[in-house]
Design an enzyme around this catalytic site. Structure first.
Site, PDB file in Angstrom:
ATOM      1  N   GLY A 184       0.884  -1.263   0.063  1.00  0.00           N
ATOM      2  CA  GLY A 184      -0.149  -0.210  -0.167  1.00  0.00           C
ATOM      3  C   GLY A 184       0.807   1.133  -0.013  1.00  0.00           C
ATOM      4  O   GLY A 184       2.038   1.268   0.365  1.00  0.00           O
ATOM      5  N   GLY A 235       0.591   5.744   0.670  1.00  0.00           N
ATOM      6  CA  GLY A 235      -0.494   6.801   1.310  1.00  0.00           C
ATOM      7  C   GLY A 235       0.337   8.049   1.194  1.00  0.00           C
ATOM      8  O   GLY A 235       1.536   7.943   0.835  1.00  0.00           O
ATOM      9  N   PHE A 273       1.576   9.314   3.816  1.00  0.00           N
ATOM     10  CA  PHE A 273       2.573   9.000   4.711  1.00  0.00           C
ATOM     11  C   PHE A 273       3.895   8.583   4.009  1.00  0.00           C
ATOM     12  O   PHE A 273       4.938   8.983   4.139  1.00  0.00           O
ATOM     13  CB  PHE A 273       2.182   8.422   5.799  1.00  0.00           C
ATOM     14  CG  PHE A 273       3.236   8.165   6.970  1.00  0.00           C
ATOM     15  CD1 PHE A 273       3.241   9.065   7.848  1.00  0.00           C
ATOM     16  CD2 PHE A 273       3.950   6.763   6.780  1.00  0.00           C
ATOM     17  CE1 PHE A 273       4.163   8.682   8.845  1.00  0.00           C
ATOM     18  CE2 PHE A 273       4.934   6.683   7.618  1.00  0.00           C
ATOM     19  CZ  PHE A 273       4.867   7.727   8.801  1.00  0.00           C
ATOM     20  N   GLY A 274       3.487   7.698   3.065  1.00  0.00           N
ATOM     21  CA  GLY A 274       4.662   6.772   2.517  1.00  0.00           C
ATOM     22  C   GLY A 274       4.329   5.544   2.089  1.00  0.00           C
ATOM     23  O   GLY A 274       3.057   5.497   1.624  1.00  0.00           O
ATOM     24  N   MET A 275       5.150   4.740   2.042  1.00  0.00           N
ATOM     25  CA  MET A 275       4.952   3.225   1.590  1.00  0.00           C
ATOM     26  C   MET A 275       4.706   2.237   2.875  1.00  0.00           C
ATOM     27  O   MET A 275       5.246   2.468   4.105  1.00  0.00           O
ATOM     28  CB  MET A 275       6.052   2.411   0.806  1.00  0.00           C
ATOM     29  CG  MET A 275       6.272   3.342  -0.578  1.00  0.00           C
ATOM     30  SD  MET A 275       5.213   3.198  -1.741  1.00  0.00           S
ATOM     31  CE  MET A 275       5.303   4.136  -2.775  1.00  0.00           C
ATOM     32  N   VAL A 276       3.784   1.246   2.344  1.00  0.00           N
ATOM     33  CA  VAL A 276       3.528   0.204   3.351  1.00  0.00           C
ATOM     34  C   VAL A 276       4.123  -1.160   2.898  1.00  0.00           C
ATOM     35  O   VAL A 276       3.724  -1.468   1.780  1.00  0.00           O
ATOM     36  CB  VAL A 276       2.163   0.136   3.803  1.00  0.00           C
ATOM     37  CG1 VAL A 276       1.794  -0.882   4.777  1.00  0.00           C
ATOM     38  CG2 VAL A 276       1.462   1.545   4.099  1.00  0.00           C
ATOM     39  N   ASP A 294     -10.403   9.672  11.205  1.00  0.00           N
ATOM     40  CA  ASP A 294     -10.374   9.337   9.765  1.00  0.00           C
ATOM     41  C   ASP A 294     -10.841   8.211   9.523  1.00  0.00           C
ATOM     42  O   ASP A 294     -10.239   7.065   9.084  1.00  0.00           O
ATOM     43  CB  ASP A 294      -9.016   9.506   9.157  1.00  0.00           C
ATOM     44  CG  ASP A 294      -8.505   9.547   7.839  1.00  0.00           C
ATOM     45  OD1 ASP A 294      -9.741   9.764   7.041  1.00  0.00           O
ATOM     46  OD2 ASP A 294      -7.761   9.140   7.338  1.00  0.00           O
TER      47      ASP A 294
END
Ligand SMILES: *[C@@H]1O[C@H](CO)[C@@H](O)[C@H](O)[C@H]1NC(C)=O
Ligand SMILES: *[C@@H]1O[C@H](CO)[C@@H](O)[C@H](O)[C@H]1NC(C)=O
Ligand SMILES: *[C@@H]1O[C@H](CO)[C@@H](O)[C@H](O)[C@H]1NC(C)=O
Ligand SMILES: *[C@@H]1O[C@H](CO)[C@@H](O)[C@H](O)[C@H]1NC(C)=O
Ligand SMILES: *[C@@H]1O[C@H](CO)[C@@H](O)[C@H](O)[C@H]1NC(C)=O
Ligand SMILES: *[C@@H]1O[C@H](CO)[C@@H](O)[C@H](O)[C@H]1NC(C)=O
Length: 824
Positions: free
Chosen positions: A491, A493, A495-498, A609
């Site tokens: 994933g 988002g 914020f960055g990568m998962v 959220d």
């Protein structure tokens, strides 16, 4: 319904079009009278009409100046003179806040001198000007008041020996929407900070209107035809302030100030600390003294301060304190947090203070203790001081702690809740009251904030305590993710990568890595750690650890096998559709997690959220609420503090929070209502590809619900599965969650109970079953239409849940997956 449409339309505009703020304001009610005149007169491009049709008394004469001075505007060449009680009456199109202005410019006709007038003025029965004697020059008196009738009546009454009253011009016009809001003004004084309520019900008289650091602004250049004057004459030490000027128009943001609140030019200039002045101490305040009438001692005044960060090179560098009459009014004000992370974005904050016997209202801004000496600064762009005409005793609301927690007071875009982002404050202040939590909240994040995301060696000393014990070495994370192998990305988002990963002890984890080197998301990172390190619950995703080495911001979660609920609802043909029972159980689980957040051990956490991407499913389809980056914690005791801009996800955003910037746990309830319809209808909260009426799920579903034709929009996969009674209960619950006003929405506990009821109805369809989970005496037929609070059975279950929750986490293989395809 209409207002809701409007809000959603606005949201769409917000998403796709930058705020178009240059359109000038057109008031629905707009009366401009040239008093005592038979013709029109104009002033600053506005046409003032003859007052004769609005007069409703005979005791009056019109008077015209004989030899007007050359530069006296035509509007002041005539006057209406009342020898008895004089009346103007206006029909009002709109209820709500209005501006009323009187122009007085006394002149002499033969031996008759208007200067000797002495009179009182009433508006709809309220005395607003008492024993007034107009001074020599042109004088404007401005009042801001709420009108709640179909007419507005202004009454002039001569007093004393003068025997007459007069006026040269009258303006009555509707104020822009939300010009004065009821929530979130801060009452400043010796009793500490409390919220001041019901501001809009007060009659305000403008005393000062100041363009700080700038030039005089005339009605020509003001959206509401106001005059703003420079601040120089009010500065206590002129050498302490240095003007700042911006050449760019301000970045107006939804939820912030608007050009009607104050014009561009106010926000484009400011005073800042004159740090080049070596004769001053290293830390100092900029202070202004604004005179107020001696008759105003003890009278509450509204102090509206305008801010726009035109001095910082980047976000989150400017923190400062605001004082009024020597009392702290706003501590560690971080303008970046009040806006949606944009520089030069205008905001205002309302304060209410009682004027003392000093004859002035003193406003100071000075550097916050949080800033290093290099960054130290403080600014002010504008100030307005208004006297409350009809209120002698400020309405002090005593339930202060509760209030700051629940009301989330806002002012023009300012949520005043505990600023979790500055975890430091949270930590230090809570520490005083809750010594037990010392190790948990612990040190560390402030320096991070101050020195730009570098890691901290000294935190490792405390490595075994509290959340610092959750630290994971960077090398371990590298090996768990095969050095951030792209094929392990599950994933991405805002914020960055998962990444999916496996730790050395074979625990599967989801690794969320902030963009290396970027400070974006730092507050969210910190929030997530503080929030998640404190809670363990079966229905909340747990934090396995974090890493902040090498300027990295990495969060490691339990891996949740089946990923986001959203993928199981629509858009994926591989996954089997969920049954109605499964869906109900998932909703119940998520509701339990949220109910725990709001009311459980950790107390008063607002997720902010909630959406179907943030509800994850484990291998047994057990729901776990994830992604606490935006969540807000309830304030600690004595918390004076906070701020945030409207955040959340499009399509799930509580319209009231959005409009009023008033954050409460009911905002989560709203978002959860959207999720409920998503679950029922199997479609996204927002689908821009659909027709206008269908784009927004909440709006669309409520429409069908109103028509009583819910079956038409139920996910085709569910057709034939849902019992009518269960569907009705479910829809009623979702509808209540989406109530326009948060007070009308149920609590998460109520939602939880109602969903359980919907499940019971589905399983049995009989009310007898219901009594098993409710105390027998309660009337079932009532509960289907009303909101029930404090249901004991719900509370019991939650406690049990929490117990199993903790043991589950410590013993089982916990899995987590964090997928955030949508960003924020
Ligand atoms: C005065 O102004 C009003 C509104 O602008 C206009 O309708 C009216 O015709 C004007 N009257 C005269 C006498 O100019
Ligand atoms: C304004 O409010 C009053 C009293 O609530 C009501 O009688 C009146 O009809 C309202 N006027 C408008 C224009 O809505
Ligand atoms: C604010 O107004 C509401 C509704 O008029 C009233 O119930 C409440 O008591 C008022 N609060 C204060 C603090 O005056
Ligand atoms: C104010 O308005 C006048 C007339 O429209 C314009 O010429 C002037 O430039 C404006 N001043 C500012 C500071 O915007
Ligand atoms: C510095 O501050 C002092 C004290 O207010 C003032 O007298 C002096 O003029 C200031 N100097 C400059 C360069 O602004
Ligand atoms: C600024 O003013 C406030 C209120 O008068 C005072 O408490 C504070 O110490 C001042 N700060 C500085 C740096 O002088």
């Amino acid at each position: 319904m209409d207002t809701q449409n409007l809000v959603f339309l606005n949201l769409i505009l917000l998403l796709f079009i930058p705020c178009n703020c240059s359109v000038s304001f057109i008031p629905p009610d707009n009366y401009l009278l040239s008093c005592g005149s038979h013709s029109n007169a104009s002033l600053f491009n506005r046409v003032f009409m003859s007052d004769s049709t609005f007069l409703s008394s005979d005791d009056s004469t019109s008077l015209t100046i004989q030899k007007p001075p050359q530069n006296l505007p035509a509007l002041y060449h005539t006057a209406r003179v009342f020898s008895g009680t004089g009346r103007y009456r206006f029909n009002m199109k709109k209820n709500g806040t209005h501006l009323v202005r009187f122009h007085f410019s006394p002149f002499k006709v033969q031996s008759f001198d208007l200067k000797s007038a002495k009179f009182s003025v009433f508006v709809n029965g309220i005395l607003i000007l008492s024993n007034f004697q107009p001074p020599n020059d042109v004088t404007l008196k401005e009042f801001i008041l709420k009108v709640e009738s179909n007419f507005l009546e202004i009454l002039f009454r001569p007093v004393g020996n003068s025997g007459f009253a007069f006026v040269n011009a009258v303006e009555v016009f509707t104020a822009p929407e939300d010009f004065v809001v009821d929530y979130g003004a801060r009452l400043v004084g010796p009793f500490g900070l409390v919220e001041y309520r019901n501001l809009s019900t007060k009659v305000l008289e403008t005393v000062h209107r100041i363009n700080v650091g700038g030039l005089k602004i005339t009605p020509f250049n003001d959206t509401l035809w106001r005059t703003w004057i420079p601040d120089k004459d009010y500065l206590v030490f002129k050498g302490a302030a240095k003007p700042a000027v911006s050449t760019h128009t301000p970045n107006y943001q939804k939820g912030g100030a608007t050009p009607e609140i104050a014009p561009d030019s106010v926000y484009m200039t400011a005073q800042q600390m004159n740090r080049e002045n070596t004769s001053l101490a290293s830390r100092f305040n900029i202070t202004w003294n604004f005179p107020v009438a001696s008759s105003s001692v003890g009278v509450p005044h509204l102090v509206r301060l305008h801010f726009c960060d035109i001095v910082s090179p980047a976000l989150n560098l400017l923190y400062f304190d605001v004082y009024i009459n020597g009392y702290i009014a706003y501590k560690d004000l971080d303008l970046s947090m009040l806006t949606i992370h944009t520089l030069a974005s205008p905001v205002y904050v309302d304060f209410v203070t009682n004027s003392d016997d000093s004859g002035v209202i003193q406003i100071s801004v000075g550097p916050s203790d949080l800033t290093s000496s290099i960054r130290m600064n403080a600014i002010l762009n504008g100030a307005e001081i208004m006297k409350m005409v009809n209120d002698v005793n400020a309405n002090v609301v005593h339930r202060r702690n509760k209030l700051w927690a629940l009301v989330g007071p806002i002012v023009g875009g300012i949520v005043t809740l505990c600023l979790v982002a500055t975890v430091f404050l949270f930590a230090t202040k809570c520490r005083k009251k809750k010594p037990k939590q010392r190790t948990v909240d612990s040190v560390g994040w402030t320096p991070l904030r101050m020195f730009g995301g570098s890691s901290l060696s000294r935190t490792s000393e405390h490595g075994s305590h509290g959340y610092l014990g959750l630290k994971i070495p960077f090398a371990d994370i590298q090996s768990a993710t095969n050095n951030f192998d792209k094929s392990l990305i599950i994933g991405s988002g805002g914020f960055g990568m998962v990444y999916k990963g496996v730790l050395r002890d074979n625990v599967k984890v989801a690794v969320k890595r902030g963009m290396p080197g970027s400070r974006q998301g730092l507050p969210e990172f910190q929030t997530e750690i503080t929030v998640l390190s404190k809670i363990r619950h079966r229905h909340l995703v747990s934090l396995v650890g974090f890493c902040e080495e090498n300027s990295e911001m990495i969060l490691v979660y339990e891996y949740v096998e089946k990923g986001p609920l959203k993928r199981h609802l629509y858009g994926s043909s591989q996954l089997p559709p969920l049954s109605w029972k499964q869906r109900l159980e998932i909703c119940i689980g998520a509701a339990r997690g949220l109910h725990y957040l709001h009311t459980g051990f950790a107390q008063g956490i607002i997720h902010r959220d909630i959406k179907s991407t943030n509800i994850l499913l484990d291998e047994n389809y057990v729901a776990k609420v994830a992604d606490f980056g935006l969540s807000r914690s309830g304030p600690c005791i004595n918390e004076t503090h906070v701020s945030t801009g409207v955040k959340g996800s499009f399509g799930y955003l509580d319209p009231e929070y959005y409009r009023r910037q008033q954050l409460t746990d009911k905002s989560d309830v709203y978002s959860f209502g959207v999720v409920l319809f998503e679950v029922l209808c199997g479609r996204p909260a927002v689908d821009p590809q659909l027709t206008r009426e269908q784009v927004n799920l909440a709006e669309w579903a409520l429409e069908w619900l109103n028509k009583g034709m819910m079956e038409h929009i139920v996910d085709p996969h569910l057709v034939g599965q849902i019992k009518q009674s269960s569907l009705k209960k479910f829809c009623d619950t979702a509808e209540k969650c989406l109530a326009e006003y948060s007070v009308d929405r149920p609590t998460m506990g109520d939602v939880l109970w109602n969903l359980e009821y919907a499940l019971q109805l589905q399983e049995s369809g009989q009310q007898r079953e219901l009594h098993a989970i409710r105390s027998a005496s309660e009337d079932v037929s009532v509960t289907t239409t009303t909101v029930i609070t404090g249901n004991p059975s719900t509370n019991r279950r939650t406690e049990r849940d929490y117990d199993t929750g903790s043991s589950d986490v410590s013993t089982s293989q916990v899995f987590s997956q964090l997928i955030n395809n949508e960003g924020r």
